[in-house]
Design a protein around this motif. Structure first.
Motif, PDB file in Angstrom:
ATOM      1  N   HIS A 174       0.806  -1.333  -0.071  1.00  0.00           N
ATOM      2  CA  HIS A 174      -0.023   0.086  -0.207  1.00  0.00           C
ATOM      3  C   HIS A 174       0.818   1.240   0.093  1.00  0.00           C
ATOM      4  CE1 HIS A 174       0.267   0.972   4.400  1.00  0.00           C
ATOM      5  NE2 HIS A 174       0.204  -0.161   4.519  1.00  0.00           N
ATOM      6  N   ASP A 187       6.139   1.238   7.162  1.00  0.00           N
ATOM      7  CA  ASP A 187       4.897   0.869   6.842  1.00  0.00           C
ATOM      8  C   ASP A 187       4.161   1.649   5.805  1.00  0.00           C
ATOM      9  OD1 ASP A 187       2.221  -0.164   6.957  1.00  0.00           O
ATOM     10  OD2 ASP A 187       1.594   0.769   8.679  1.00  0.00           O
ATOM     11  N   MET A 188       4.180   1.286   4.355  1.00  0.00           N
ATOM     12  CA  MET A 188       5.185   0.116   4.020  1.00  0.00           C
ATOM     13  C   MET A 188       5.966   0.810   2.739  1.00  0.00           C
ATOM     14  SD  MET A 188       2.443  -2.651   2.873  1.00  0.00           S
ATOM     15  CE  MET A 188       3.698  -3.429   1.686  1.00  0.00           C
ATOM     16  N   GLU A 196      -5.404   1.459   1.942  1.00  0.00           N
ATOM     17  CA  GLU A 196      -4.944   0.412   3.222  1.00  0.00           C
ATOM     18  C   GLU A 196      -5.488   0.946   4.406  1.00  0.00           C
ATOM     19  OE1 GLU A 196      -3.599  -2.385   5.892  1.00  0.00           O
ATOM     20  OE2 GLU A 196      -2.857  -0.403   5.612  1.00  0.00           O
ATOM     21  N   GLU A 197      -4.908   1.983   4.980  1.00  0.00           N
ATOM     22  CA  GLU A 197      -5.112   2.593   6.535  1.00  0.00           C
ATOM     23  C   GLU A 197      -6.389   3.021   6.677  1.00  0.00           C
ATOM     24  OE1 GLU A 197      -2.629   2.306   8.222  1.00  0.00           O
ATOM     25  OE2 GLU A 197      -0.929   2.255   7.195  1.00  0.00           O
ATOM     26  N   GLU A 241       3.565  -6.107   4.301  1.00  0.00           N
ATOM     27  CA  GLU A 241       3.242  -5.856   5.642  1.00  0.00           C
ATOM     28  C   GLU A 241       4.244  -6.345   6.702  1.00  0.00           C
ATOM     29  OE1 GLU A 241       1.425  -3.320   6.718  1.00  0.00           O
ATOM     30  OE2 GLU A 241      -0.436  -3.528   5.434  1.00  0.00           O
TER      31      GLU A 241
HETATM   32 ZN   LIG Z   1       0.711  -1.038   6.548  1.00  0.00          ZN
END
Ligand SMILES: [Zn+2]
Length: 423
Positions: free
Chosen positions: A82, A115-116, A149-150, A175
């Motif tokens: 992501h 991340d990431m 993603e977050e 991840e």
């Molecule tokens: Zn992540």
């Protein structure tokens, strides 16, 4: 050939660090979620390298990059990463500007380093060496660099999965799963999420005669007091998940102790429903009995408990309080997700990682959730493998360059061996 590729990657320290730094410079905070700068940087790079690339943008700024390096066989391997990052917060808490992408003393600093964007830099480095060495892969090597993603992934991996972009025989998500100090793991299980609002309705009255009203804040407090005991409840957990939690603690235990967290507490938290009361709002004025109050809660659900069961438990608890005028409104949810560890792909990846790192690789679960569930739901075996330390989502996020190199080597061996190749 495998050995040669891994050797070449070892000499790519500068390249992988600079890719990570360039990605950090292209700010992609979520919220708000616009990742276009970072996504177009990756898209242009992949195009330059001759890949078949397209972007999928379900909403303006929410860009996903889909790229394929065609091989001559049927097999397909997917790497997913992501591009979005959580907000950096107050830059004053950072030693270097969070978006400077500072490289210093063998470490890359900045929001997203671990991340990431770091894992994405490793994936790109793997690809660049495969291209540099002109390796002919025996199948398709696919990259999905996604947004959102977050904040749940419905515009990112969720969208790609729903719209038919995701097809593969195995998937690696970058991840965090380990580092060069503690060793690497494969993350195969993660908890589900319920974000919900508890709404309490009362009746307004003059603050001098509160008994004429019905105080919504006090009602909400009574309900919260019950909800926060949900983690005390023991759940029926699949023995396989218990075992995973146990092996997770063998790995994470020393780490926890270093941070003065009792490993048993951490394990218990993973196997039960955890509750965070994140937001409380209510009331209008000091001398008015509040007619409305609400709280936002974050409940996490371990694999072996379905989302539906968890939501019912939550509703039962609220009803059980007997407080009238209170309702639960779901904001966002995701199912717990678990990769069947008897699938050959899991063992295959594990052996590759063991070969590269020279250490044993435990299978573990994590207390949070990722995009993996979208891909697993399509029946594609999916594991998480990438650099991890304590810094994600915190100020001064960082990633050591040796971990970026290590991940690139692991990704390379997995790709070469899974797809097959000729020089
Ligand atoms: Zn992540």
């Amino acid at each position: 050939m495998e050995k040669e590729i891994l050797k070449v990657i070892e000499q790519k320290e500068r390249e992988v660090a600079s890719l990570c730094s360039e990605l950090i410079k292209r700010k992609s905070e979520n919220p708000p979620g616009d990742v276009s700068e970072a996504a177009f940087f990756v898209r242009d790079l992949l195009k330059e390298w001759g890949l078949d690339v397209k972007t999928v943008e379900p909403e303006r700024g929410r860009v996903n990059v889909v790229a394929i390096l065609k091989g001559h066989g049927e097999k397909k391997l997917l790497f997913n990463g992501h591009l979005d990052v959580v907000p950096a917060g107050d830059p004053k808490n950072w030693k270097y500007d969070p978006y400077e992408g500072r490289i210093s003393g063998g470490i890359v600093y900045g929001r997203g380093a671990c991340d990431m964007k770091g894992a994405i830099a490793s994936m790109l480095t793997t690809l660049s060496v495969i291209l540099e060495k002109d390796v002919k892969l025996g199948g398709d090597l696919i990259f999905h660099f996604v947004c959102d993603e977050e904040t749940g992934g419905q515009f990112g991996t969720g969208y790609l999965a729903r719209e038919g972009y995701v097809s593969a025989d195995g998937c690696i998500i970058g991840e965090g799963s380990g580092n060069s100090v503690l060793g690497y793991t494969l993350v195969v299980a993660e908890r589900g999420v319920i974000w919900a609002k508890i709404k309490a309705k009362g009746r307004a009255a003059h603050g001098s005669v509160p008994m004429l009203g019905d105080n919504a804040i006090l009602k909400l407090m009574r309900v919260i007091d019950v909800i926060r005991t949900l983690p005390d409840m023991e759940l029926r957990i699949d023995p396989e998940i218990e075992r995973l939690a146990e092996s997770s603690m063998e790995y994470l235990g020393p780490f926890m102790r270093a941070y003065k967290i009792d490993p048993e507490d951490f394990k218990r938290n993973m196997l039960r429903m955890s509750v965070n009361v994140g937001v409380v709002r209510g009331g209008t004025k000091v001398n008015v009995v509040p007619e409305y109050a609400e709280a936002e809660i974050d409940v996490r659900v371990p694999p072996s408990v379905s989302l539906e069961e968890a939501i019912n438990l939550l509703r039962d608890r609220i009803e059980g309080t007997g407080v009238p005028g209170v309702e639960l409104e779901l904001m966002a949810t995701s199912e717990p997700s678990y990769q069947d560890v008897s699938h050959p792909f899991v063992n295959f990846v594990r052996r590759c990682v063991e070969e590269v790192t020279g250490r044993s690789v435990p299978l573990i679960m994590m207390p949070w959730s990722t995009d993996a569930r979208y891909i697993r739901n399509l029946g594609i075996p999916t594991v998480m493998l990438g650099p991890l330390n304590e810094s994600p989502h915190m100020a001064n996020e960082y990633v050591p360059i040796r971990d970026l190199v290590m991940c690139a080597k692991m990704y390379a061996l997995i790709a070469l061996r899974f797809l097959g190749h000729e020089a």
